[in-house]
Design an enzyme around this catalytic site. Structure first.
Site, PDB file in Angstrom:
ATOM      1  CE  LYS A  48      -4.262  -8.913   0.210  1.00 12.77           C
ATOM      2  NZ  LYS A  48      -4.138  -7.899   0.919  1.00 12.77           N
ATOM      3  CD  GLU A  98       0.176   2.555 -12.930  1.00 11.17           C
ATOM      4  OE1 GLU A  98      -1.024   3.136 -13.051  1.00 11.17           O
ATOM      5  OE2 GLU A  98       0.326   1.610 -12.367  1.00 11.17           O
TER       6      GLU A  98
END
Ligand code: SIN
Length: 492
Positions: free
Chosen positions: A181, A387
Protein backbone atom coordinates in the site's frame (compact mmCIF):
# COMPACT_ATOMS: atom_id res chain seq x y z
CA UNK A 1 8.45 19.41 -20.27
CA UNK A 2 7.80 16.10 -18.51
CA UNK A 3 4.17 14.96 -18.69
CA UNK A 4 3.52 12.20 -16.17
CA UNK A 5 0.54 10.92 -18.17
CA UNK A 6 2.71 10.21 -21.18
CA UNK A 7 5.16 8.07 -19.23
CA UNK A 8 4.93 4.37 -20.08
CA UNK A 9 5.14 3.72 -16.34
CA UNK A 10 2.00 5.72 -15.60
CA UNK A 11 -1.10 3.76 -14.62
CA UNK A 12 -4.16 4.88 -12.63
CA UNK A 13 -4.97 1.40 -11.37
CA UNK A 14 -4.21 -1.13 -8.68
CA UNK A 15 -2.28 -4.31 -9.47
CA UNK A 16 -3.79 -7.56 -8.29
CA UNK A 17 -2.26 -10.68 -9.81
CA UNK A 18 -1.95 -10.12 -13.54
CA UNK A 19 -4.71 -7.47 -13.71
CA UNK A 20 -4.64 -3.72 -13.49
CA UNK A 21 -7.91 -3.01 -11.69
CA UNK A 22 -10.28 -0.35 -10.41
CA UNK A 23 -12.11 -0.26 -7.09
CA UNK A 24 -15.17 -2.51 -7.04
CA UNK A 25 -17.35 0.61 -6.68
CA UNK A 26 -15.20 2.58 -9.18
CA UNK A 27 -14.33 5.25 -6.59
CA UNK A 28 -11.03 7.09 -6.97
CA UNK A 29 -8.72 9.45 -5.11
CA UNK A 30 -7.08 12.42 -6.80
CA UNK A 31 -3.32 12.84 -6.74
CA UNK A 32 -1.86 16.34 -6.83
CA UNK A 33 1.54 17.77 -7.59
CA UNK A 34 2.52 19.56 -4.35
CA UNK A 35 4.51 22.19 -6.28
CA UNK A 36 1.64 23.28 -8.50
CA UNK A 37 -1.37 21.98 -6.56
CA UNK A 38 -2.62 20.61 -9.90
CA UNK A 39 -4.33 17.23 -10.06
CA UNK A 40 -2.01 14.89 -11.98
CA UNK A 41 -4.21 11.82 -12.00
CA UNK A 42 -6.31 9.47 -9.92
CA UNK A 43 -5.94 6.01 -8.41
CA UNK A 44 -8.63 3.59 -7.24
CA UNK A 45 -9.96 3.97 -3.71
CA UNK A 46 -10.19 0.29 -2.87
CA UNK A 47 -11.43 -1.19 0.37
CA UNK A 48 -11.07 -4.32 2.46
CA UNK A 49 -12.60 -6.62 -0.18
CA UNK A 50 -10.09 -5.79 -2.91
CA UNK A 51 -7.24 -5.89 -0.37
CA UNK A 52 -8.30 -9.38 0.75
CA UNK A 53 -8.33 -10.44 -2.90
CA UNK A 54 -4.77 -9.13 -3.36
CA UNK A 55 -3.68 -11.04 -0.26
CA UNK A 56 -5.24 -14.24 -1.58
CA UNK A 57 -3.49 -13.86 -4.94
CA UNK A 58 -0.16 -13.14 -3.20
CA UNK A 59 -0.63 -16.29 -1.14
CA UNK A 60 -1.37 -18.53 -4.12
CA UNK A 61 1.33 -17.11 -6.42
CA UNK A 62 3.81 -16.80 -3.58
CA UNK A 63 4.13 -20.57 -3.20
CA UNK A 64 5.76 -20.91 -6.61
CA UNK A 65 8.05 -17.94 -5.91
CA UNK A 66 9.12 -19.44 -2.59
CA UNK A 67 9.94 -22.74 -4.31
CA UNK A 68 12.38 -21.13 -6.75
CA UNK A 69 16.07 -21.31 -6.02
CA UNK A 70 17.78 -18.34 -4.47
CA UNK A 71 19.88 -18.13 -7.63
CA UNK A 72 16.82 -17.76 -9.84
CA UNK A 73 15.40 -15.02 -7.61
CA UNK A 74 18.82 -13.38 -7.59
CA UNK A 75 18.84 -13.23 -11.40
CA UNK A 76 15.40 -11.62 -11.62
CA UNK A 77 16.13 -9.09 -8.87
CA UNK A 78 19.39 -8.12 -10.56
CA UNK A 79 17.49 -7.60 -13.80
CA UNK A 80 14.93 -5.45 -11.97
CA UNK A 81 17.79 -3.43 -10.47
CA UNK A 82 19.29 -2.83 -13.93
CA UNK A 83 15.97 -1.75 -15.40
CA UNK A 84 15.46 0.75 -12.58
CA UNK A 85 18.92 2.20 -13.14
CA UNK A 86 18.32 2.34 -16.92
CA UNK A 87 15.13 4.32 -16.29
CA UNK A 88 16.38 6.32 -13.33
CA UNK A 89 15.71 9.74 -14.91
CA UNK A 90 12.12 9.02 -15.86
CA UNK A 91 11.40 7.42 -12.49
CA UNK A 92 12.92 10.52 -10.86
CA UNK A 93 10.59 12.75 -12.85
CA UNK A 94 7.57 10.73 -11.79
CA UNK A 95 8.74 11.04 -8.19
CA UNK A 96 9.15 14.82 -8.41
CA UNK A 97 5.71 15.22 -9.96
CA UNK A 98 3.93 13.44 -7.12
CA UNK A 99 6.20 14.26 -4.18
CA UNK A 100 7.87 17.61 -4.96
CA UNK A 101 11.55 17.04 -4.10
CA UNK A 102 14.18 18.48 -6.48
CA UNK A 103 14.88 16.31 -9.52
CA UNK A 104 18.52 15.67 -8.58
CA UNK A 105 17.39 14.35 -5.18
CA UNK A 106 14.62 12.29 -6.75
CA UNK A 107 16.99 10.63 -9.21
CA UNK A 108 19.35 9.86 -6.32
CA UNK A 109 16.46 8.40 -4.34
CA UNK A 110 15.65 6.04 -7.21
CA UNK A 111 19.28 4.86 -7.31
CA UNK A 112 19.37 4.58 -3.50
CA UNK A 113 16.23 2.44 -3.62
CA UNK A 114 17.62 0.29 -6.43
CA UNK A 115 20.77 -0.35 -4.39
CA UNK A 116 18.63 -2.33 -1.89
CA UNK A 117 17.33 -4.55 -4.68
CA UNK A 118 20.86 -5.26 -5.86
CA UNK A 119 22.07 -5.83 -2.30
CA UNK A 120 19.27 -8.21 -1.36
CA UNK A 121 19.53 -10.04 -4.69
CA UNK A 122 23.00 -10.99 -3.48
CA UNK A 123 22.15 -11.48 0.21
CA UNK A 124 19.30 -13.83 -0.74
CA UNK A 125 21.94 -16.32 -1.89
CA UNK A 126 23.54 -16.21 1.53
CA UNK A 127 20.52 -17.00 3.71
CA UNK A 128 22.64 -19.63 5.44
CA UNK A 129 21.39 -21.90 8.15
CA UNK A 130 23.43 -23.84 10.70
CA UNK A 131 24.30 -27.33 11.75
CA UNK A 132 24.58 -27.24 15.52
CA UNK A 133 26.76 -29.85 17.27
CA UNK A 134 24.28 -32.10 19.00
CA UNK A 135 24.65 -33.41 22.53
CA UNK A 136 22.63 -36.49 21.66
CA UNK A 137 24.36 -39.45 19.92
CA UNK A 138 23.30 -40.23 16.32
CA UNK A 139 21.45 -36.96 15.85
CA UNK A 140 21.93 -33.80 13.88
CA UNK A 141 20.47 -30.40 14.62
CA UNK A 142 19.74 -28.46 11.48
CA UNK A 143 18.67 -24.83 11.37
CA UNK A 144 17.16 -23.53 8.14
CA UNK A 145 15.59 -20.26 7.11
CA UNK A 146 12.28 -20.11 5.28
CA UNK A 147 10.29 -17.25 3.77
CA UNK A 148 7.63 -15.97 6.18
CA UNK A 149 4.96 -15.94 3.43
CA UNK A 150 2.74 -13.03 2.43
CA UNK A 151 4.03 -9.64 3.52
CA UNK A 152 1.95 -6.48 3.90
CA UNK A 153 3.99 -3.39 3.10
CA UNK A 154 2.90 0.15 4.00
CA UNK A 155 4.93 2.97 2.51
CA UNK A 156 5.26 6.67 3.42
CA UNK A 157 5.11 9.63 1.03
CA UNK A 158 8.54 11.10 1.83
CA UNK A 159 10.51 8.41 -0.06
CA UNK A 160 7.90 6.86 -2.35
CA UNK A 161 10.47 4.87 -4.32
CA UNK A 162 13.29 3.95 -1.92
CA UNK A 163 11.06 2.77 0.93
CA UNK A 164 9.42 0.24 -1.40
CA UNK A 165 12.66 -1.15 -2.77
CA UNK A 166 14.17 -1.36 0.71
CA UNK A 167 11.34 -3.58 1.92
CA UNK A 168 10.39 -5.42 -1.25
CA UNK A 169 13.99 -6.18 -2.21
CA UNK A 170 14.44 -8.07 1.04
CA UNK A 171 11.00 -9.72 0.92
CA UNK A 172 11.43 -11.01 -2.63
CA UNK A 173 14.99 -12.19 -2.06
CA UNK A 174 13.77 -14.14 0.98
CA UNK A 175 11.08 -15.81 -1.15
CA UNK A 176 8.04 -13.85 0.05
CA UNK A 177 5.21 -12.28 -1.95
CA UNK A 178 3.84 -8.83 -1.16
CA UNK A 179 0.79 -6.63 -0.99
CA UNK A 180 1.95 -3.04 -1.10
CA UNK A 181 0.00 0.00 0.00
CA UNK A 182 1.80 3.13 -1.18
CA UNK A 183 1.04 6.44 0.51
CA UNK A 184 -2.25 7.82 -0.80
CA UNK A 185 -0.36 11.00 -1.83
CA UNK A 186 2.38 9.28 -3.88
CA UNK A 187 1.26 6.05 -5.60
CA UNK A 188 2.84 6.47 -9.04
CA UNK A 189 6.44 5.67 -8.13
CA UNK A 190 5.22 2.38 -6.67
CA UNK A 191 3.22 1.55 -9.78
CA UNK A 192 6.24 2.32 -11.97
CA UNK A 193 8.44 0.00 -9.91
CA UNK A 194 5.93 -2.84 -10.23
CA UNK A 195 5.80 -2.40 -14.01
CA UNK A 196 9.58 -2.67 -14.16
CA UNK A 197 9.62 -5.69 -11.83
CA UNK A 198 7.28 -7.54 -14.17
CA UNK A 199 9.30 -6.42 -17.18
CA UNK A 200 12.29 -7.98 -15.42
CA UNK A 201 10.41 -11.28 -15.22
CA UNK A 202 9.14 -11.24 -11.64
CA UNK A 203 5.82 -13.04 -12.08
CA UNK A 204 2.50 -11.19 -11.64
CA UNK A 205 0.96 -11.85 -8.24
CA UNK A 206 4.28 -11.57 -6.38
CA UNK A 207 4.01 -7.80 -6.13
CA UNK A 208 0.43 -6.64 -5.68
CA UNK A 209 -0.53 -3.06 -5.06
CA UNK A 210 -3.64 -1.51 -3.53
CA UNK A 211 -4.41 2.19 -3.22
CA UNK A 212 -7.01 3.94 -1.13
CA UNK A 213 -7.98 4.75 2.43
CA UNK A 214 -5.01 3.88 4.67
CA UNK A 215 -7.16 2.90 7.62
CA UNK A 216 -9.35 0.48 5.69
CA UNK A 217 -6.50 -1.13 3.75
CA UNK A 218 -4.24 -1.08 6.81
CA UNK A 219 -6.88 -2.87 8.89
CA UNK A 220 -7.15 -5.68 6.35
CA UNK A 221 -3.38 -6.03 5.97
CA UNK A 222 -2.85 -6.12 9.72
CA UNK A 223 -5.68 -8.49 10.64
CA UNK A 224 -5.95 -10.89 7.69
CA UNK A 225 -4.50 -14.20 8.92
CA UNK A 226 -2.91 -14.97 5.54
CA UNK A 227 -0.53 -12.03 5.97
CA UNK A 228 2.39 -13.27 8.06
CA UNK A 229 4.46 -10.13 8.29
CA UNK A 230 3.81 -6.41 8.22
CA UNK A 231 6.49 -3.88 7.35
CA UNK A 232 5.65 -0.23 7.93
CA UNK A 233 7.49 3.08 7.68
CA UNK A 234 5.67 6.08 9.10
CA UNK A 235 4.71 7.82 12.31
CA UNK A 236 5.08 6.31 15.77
CA UNK A 237 1.36 6.87 16.45
CA UNK A 238 0.33 4.80 13.42
CA UNK A 239 3.09 2.25 14.15
CA UNK A 240 1.59 1.61 17.58
CA UNK A 241 -1.84 1.05 16.05
CA UNK A 242 -0.39 -1.32 13.46
CA UNK A 243 1.42 -3.28 16.15
CA UNK A 244 -1.78 -3.55 18.15
CA UNK A 245 -3.77 -4.73 15.13
CA UNK A 246 -1.07 -7.22 14.12
CA UNK A 247 -1.23 -8.78 17.58
CA UNK A 248 -4.59 -10.41 16.79
CA UNK A 249 -2.82 -12.85 14.45
CA UNK A 250 0.67 -12.56 15.99
CA UNK A 251 2.34 -11.26 12.85
CA UNK A 252 6.01 -10.52 12.60
CA UNK A 253 6.40 -6.72 12.36
CA UNK A 254 9.07 -4.31 11.18
CA UNK A 255 8.36 -0.75 12.19
CA UNK A 256 10.50 2.15 11.05
CA UNK A 257 8.91 5.01 12.95
CA UNK A 258 9.45 8.60 13.88
CA UNK A 259 12.76 10.08 14.98
CA UNK A 260 13.90 13.19 16.79
CA UNK A 261 17.55 13.26 15.82
CA UNK A 262 19.98 15.29 17.90
CA UNK A 263 22.86 16.90 16.00
CA UNK A 264 25.64 17.89 18.41
CA UNK A 265 28.51 20.17 17.48
CA UNK A 266 31.35 20.09 20.03
CA UNK A 267 33.87 22.91 20.35
CA UNK A 268 36.62 20.68 18.93
CA UNK A 269 34.67 19.98 15.71
CA UNK A 270 35.63 20.99 12.19
CA UNK A 271 32.94 23.67 11.86
CA UNK A 272 32.84 23.75 8.07
CA UNK A 273 32.37 19.99 7.94
CA UNK A 274 29.68 20.25 10.64
CA UNK A 275 27.79 22.88 8.66
CA UNK A 276 27.98 20.74 5.51
CA UNK A 277 26.76 17.71 7.45
CA UNK A 278 23.92 19.65 9.02
CA UNK A 279 22.79 21.09 5.69
CA UNK A 280 22.44 17.67 4.14
CA UNK A 281 20.91 16.09 7.23
CA UNK A 282 18.49 18.92 7.94
CA UNK A 283 17.46 20.17 4.50
CA UNK A 284 17.38 16.98 2.40
CA UNK A 285 13.81 16.55 1.16
CA UNK A 286 13.00 19.96 2.72
CA UNK A 287 13.49 18.46 6.17
CA UNK A 288 10.93 15.72 5.59
CA UNK A 289 12.97 12.68 6.59
CA UNK A 290 12.71 10.66 9.75
CA UNK A 291 16.49 10.79 10.22
CA UNK A 292 16.89 14.52 9.73
CA UNK A 293 18.46 16.66 12.47
CA UNK A 294 15.58 17.91 14.59
CA UNK A 295 17.45 19.41 17.55
CA UNK A 296 20.83 21.03 16.99
CA UNK A 297 23.00 21.33 20.09
CA UNK A 298 26.01 23.63 19.74
CA UNK A 299 28.67 24.12 22.41
CA UNK A 300 28.78 27.67 23.81
CA UNK A 301 32.39 28.47 22.80
CA UNK A 302 31.72 28.01 19.07
CA UNK A 303 27.99 28.84 19.02
CA UNK A 304 28.20 32.26 17.32
CA UNK A 305 30.80 31.17 14.79
CA UNK A 306 28.79 28.06 13.86
CA UNK A 307 25.58 30.08 13.57
CA UNK A 308 27.22 32.61 11.22
CA UNK A 309 28.49 29.82 8.95
CA UNK A 310 25.13 28.06 8.99
CA UNK A 311 23.34 31.27 8.09
CA UNK A 312 25.58 31.68 5.03
CA UNK A 313 24.91 28.11 3.91
CA UNK A 314 21.13 28.38 4.38
CA UNK A 315 21.07 31.62 2.35
CA UNK A 316 22.25 29.58 -0.65
CA UNK A 317 19.21 27.27 -0.62
CA UNK A 318 16.81 27.86 -3.49
CA UNK A 319 13.16 26.92 -2.94
CA UNK A 320 11.34 26.06 -6.14
CA UNK A 321 9.48 23.50 -8.20
CA UNK A 322 11.54 20.30 -8.13
CA UNK A 323 11.62 20.33 -11.93
CA UNK A 324 13.04 23.85 -12.10
CA UNK A 325 16.75 24.23 -12.81
CA UNK A 326 18.76 24.93 -9.68
CA UNK A 327 15.99 24.47 -7.11
CA UNK A 328 17.26 22.79 -3.94
CA UNK A 329 14.13 22.89 -1.77
CA UNK A 330 10.80 21.52 -2.94
CA UNK A 331 7.45 22.33 -1.35
CA UNK A 332 6.21 20.62 1.79
CA UNK A 333 3.93 17.72 1.04
CA UNK A 334 0.66 19.43 2.00
CA UNK A 335 -1.02 22.21 3.99
CA UNK A 336 -1.10 20.10 7.16
CA UNK A 337 2.71 19.88 7.04
CA UNK A 338 3.01 23.66 6.72
CA UNK A 339 0.67 24.23 9.67
CA UNK A 340 2.82 21.91 11.83
CA UNK A 341 6.01 23.74 10.87
CA UNK A 342 4.38 27.10 11.67
CA UNK A 343 3.23 25.76 15.04
CA UNK A 344 6.77 24.61 15.92
CA UNK A 345 8.29 27.95 14.92
CA UNK A 346 5.72 29.95 16.90
CA UNK A 347 6.27 27.76 19.95
CA UNK A 348 10.06 28.23 19.82
CA UNK A 349 9.69 32.00 19.42
CA UNK A 350 7.11 32.22 22.24
CA UNK A 351 9.63 30.54 24.54
CA UNK A 352 12.41 33.02 23.78
CA UNK A 353 13.96 31.60 20.57
CA UNK A 354 15.34 34.18 18.09
CA UNK A 355 14.44 34.09 14.43
CA UNK A 356 17.68 34.21 12.41
CA UNK A 357 16.19 33.74 8.93
CA UNK A 358 13.08 32.41 7.22
CA UNK A 359 10.18 31.68 9.52
CA UNK A 360 7.26 31.93 7.13
CA UNK A 361 5.60 30.60 3.98
CA UNK A 362 7.64 31.31 0.88
CA UNK A 363 6.46 33.90 -1.62
CA UNK A 364 6.16 31.10 -4.22
CA UNK A 365 2.91 30.29 -2.44
CA UNK A 366 1.26 26.90 -2.00
CA UNK A 367 3.22 24.80 0.47
CA UNK A 368 6.66 26.28 -0.17
CA UNK A 369 8.34 27.34 3.07
CA UNK A 370 11.36 29.51 3.73
CA UNK A 371 14.42 27.65 5.03
CA UNK A 372 14.53 28.74 8.66
CA UNK A 373 17.04 29.03 11.49
CA UNK A 374 16.04 29.77 15.06
CA UNK A 375 18.76 30.36 17.65
CA UNK A 376 18.68 30.39 21.47
CA UNK A 377 15.94 27.75 21.41
CA UNK A 378 14.85 26.70 24.87
CA UNK A 379 14.57 23.17 26.20
CA UNK A 380 10.91 22.18 26.39
CA UNK A 381 10.02 23.70 23.01
CA UNK A 382 8.05 21.52 20.58
CA UNK A 383 11.02 20.02 18.66
CA UNK A 384 12.15 18.51 21.96
CA UNK A 385 9.05 16.32 21.87
CA UNK A 386 8.27 15.69 18.21
CA UNK A 387 9.67 15.84 14.68
CA UNK A 388 9.14 19.15 12.91
CA UNK A 389 9.33 17.48 9.47
CA UNK A 390 10.18 20.72 7.72
CA UNK A 391 13.06 23.04 6.78
CA UNK A 392 13.62 24.45 10.25
CA UNK A 393 16.97 24.35 12.10
CA UNK A 394 16.54 25.03 15.84
CA UNK A 395 19.83 25.75 17.67
CA UNK A 396 20.19 24.98 21.36
CA UNK A 397 23.30 26.04 23.35
CA UNK A 398 25.09 23.70 25.75
CA UNK A 399 28.06 23.96 28.08
CA UNK A 400 29.31 20.42 28.77
CA UNK A 401 29.45 17.05 27.00
CA UNK A 402 27.36 15.50 29.74
CA UNK A 403 24.66 18.14 29.29
CA UNK A 404 24.60 17.60 25.51
CA UNK A 405 24.26 13.82 25.83
CA UNK A 406 21.53 14.15 28.46
CA UNK A 407 19.57 16.56 26.30
CA UNK A 408 20.08 14.40 23.21
CA UNK A 409 18.76 11.29 24.97
CA UNK A 410 15.84 13.11 26.56
CA UNK A 411 13.23 11.87 24.08
CA UNK A 412 11.14 8.76 23.59
CA UNK A 413 12.62 8.46 20.08
CA UNK A 414 15.87 6.72 19.21
CA UNK A 415 16.31 6.46 15.47
CA UNK A 416 19.42 8.46 14.57
CA UNK A 417 21.86 10.90 16.14
CA UNK A 418 24.80 12.88 14.76
CA UNK A 419 27.75 14.57 16.34
CA UNK A 420 30.91 16.36 15.26
CA UNK A 421 34.11 16.19 17.25
CA UNK A 422 37.80 15.64 16.54
CA UNK A 423 38.56 14.24 19.99
CA UNK A 424 38.83 10.46 19.64
CA UNK A 425 38.08 9.72 23.27
CA UNK A 426 34.99 11.89 23.13
CA UNK A 427 33.91 10.19 19.89
CA UNK A 428 34.09 6.84 21.64
CA UNK A 429 32.30 8.05 24.79
CA UNK A 430 29.49 9.90 23.06
CA UNK A 431 28.78 7.29 20.41
CA UNK A 432 28.29 4.66 23.08
CA UNK A 433 26.19 6.97 25.30
CA UNK A 434 23.66 8.02 22.65
CA UNK A 435 20.46 5.97 22.78
CA UNK A 436 19.82 5.58 19.06
CA UNK A 437 19.90 2.84 16.44
CA UNK A 438 22.06 4.86 14.03
CA UNK A 439 24.93 7.21 14.90
CA UNK A 440 26.65 9.53 12.44
CA UNK A 441 30.08 10.66 13.66
CA UNK A 442 31.38 13.61 11.64
CA UNK A 443 28.87 12.88 8.89
CA UNK A 444 25.32 13.96 8.11
CA UNK A 445 24.14 11.15 5.83
CA UNK A 446 24.00 7.67 7.25
CA UNK A 447 21.68 5.91 4.80
CA UNK A 448 23.01 3.15 2.55
CA UNK A 449 22.03 -0.38 1.62
CA UNK A 450 24.82 -2.21 3.44
CA UNK A 451 24.14 -0.80 6.92
CA UNK A 452 21.32 -1.72 9.31
CA UNK A 453 18.73 1.06 9.32
CA UNK A 454 16.32 1.17 12.26
CA UNK A 455 15.64 2.60 15.66
CA UNK A 456 15.36 1.85 19.35
CA UNK A 457 12.85 3.13 21.92
CA UNK A 458 9.66 4.34 20.18
CA UNK A 459 11.42 4.70 16.85
CA UNK A 460 10.71 1.15 15.91
CA UNK A 461 11.45 -2.53 15.69
CA UNK A 462 13.63 -4.36 13.19
CA UNK A 463 16.29 -3.34 10.71
CA UNK A 464 16.23 -2.63 6.99
CA UNK A 465 19.13 -2.98 4.57
CA UNK A 466 22.31 -4.89 5.52
CA UNK A 467 22.61 -8.60 6.26
CA UNK A 468 20.15 -8.12 9.13
CA UNK A 469 17.39 -6.82 6.82
CA UNK A 470 16.89 -10.20 5.17
CA UNK A 471 16.19 -11.97 8.47
CA UNK A 472 13.10 -9.80 8.93
CA UNK A 473 11.45 -11.81 6.13
CA UNK A 474 12.62 -15.26 7.19
CA UNK A 475 11.44 -17.74 9.79
CA UNK A 476 13.96 -19.94 11.56
CA UNK A 477 13.22 -23.66 11.54
CA UNK A 478 15.08 -26.11 13.74
CA UNK A 479 14.95 -29.79 12.78
CA UNK A 480 16.31 -32.58 14.97
CA UNK A 481 17.32 -35.62 12.88
CA UNK A 482 17.76 -38.95 14.53
CA UNK A 483 19.75 -41.34 12.37
CA UNK A 484 19.31 -44.47 14.46
CA UNK A 485 16.22 -45.60 16.35
CA UNK A 486 16.93 -44.97 20.01
CA UNK A 487 15.27 -43.59 23.07
CA UNK A 488 16.45 -40.09 23.71
CA UNK A 489 16.79 -39.73 27.44
CA UNK A 490 14.58 -37.02 28.86
CA UNK A 491 16.58 -34.29 30.45
CA UNK A 492 13.60 -32.35 31.70
C1 SIN B 1 13.01 8.05 6.07
O1 SIN B 1 13.02 9.25 6.27
O2 SIN B 1 12.02 7.36 6.36
C2 SIN B 1 14.17 7.33 5.44
C3 SIN B 1 15.33 8.16 5.20
C4 SIN B 1 16.49 7.42 4.60
O3 SIN B 1 16.41 6.25 4.23
O4 SIN B 1 17.55 8.04 4.51
Amino acid sequence: MFEIKSSRFFEEKCRIGDKWCDADDSSVIEITNPATQQVIGTVPKVGARETARAIEVASVQGKEWASRTAKERHGLLKKWFSLIIDNQDELGQILVTEQGKPLAEAVKEVAYGASFIEWFAEEGRRAYGDIIPSGIPNTEIRVTKEPVGVVGIIIPWNFPSAMISRKVGAALAAGCSCVIKPAELTPYSAIALIKLAEEAGIPPGILNLVTGDPQVIGKELTTNPIVKKLSFTGSTAVGKLIMQQCSSTVKKVSLELGGNAPFIVFEDADLDAAVDGLMVSKFRNSGQTCVCANRIFVQAAIYDKFLAKLKQAVAKLIPGDGMADGSTQGPLINEQAVVKVEKHIQDMLDRGGKLVCGGKRHELGGTFFEPTIISEVQIGSLPCHEETFGPVAPLYKFATEEEAVTMANNTQYGLSAYFYSSDLERVQRVSSSLEDGIIGVNCGIISNEVSPFGGVKESGIGREGSKYGLDEYLNIKYTLFQYKAQNIKRRI
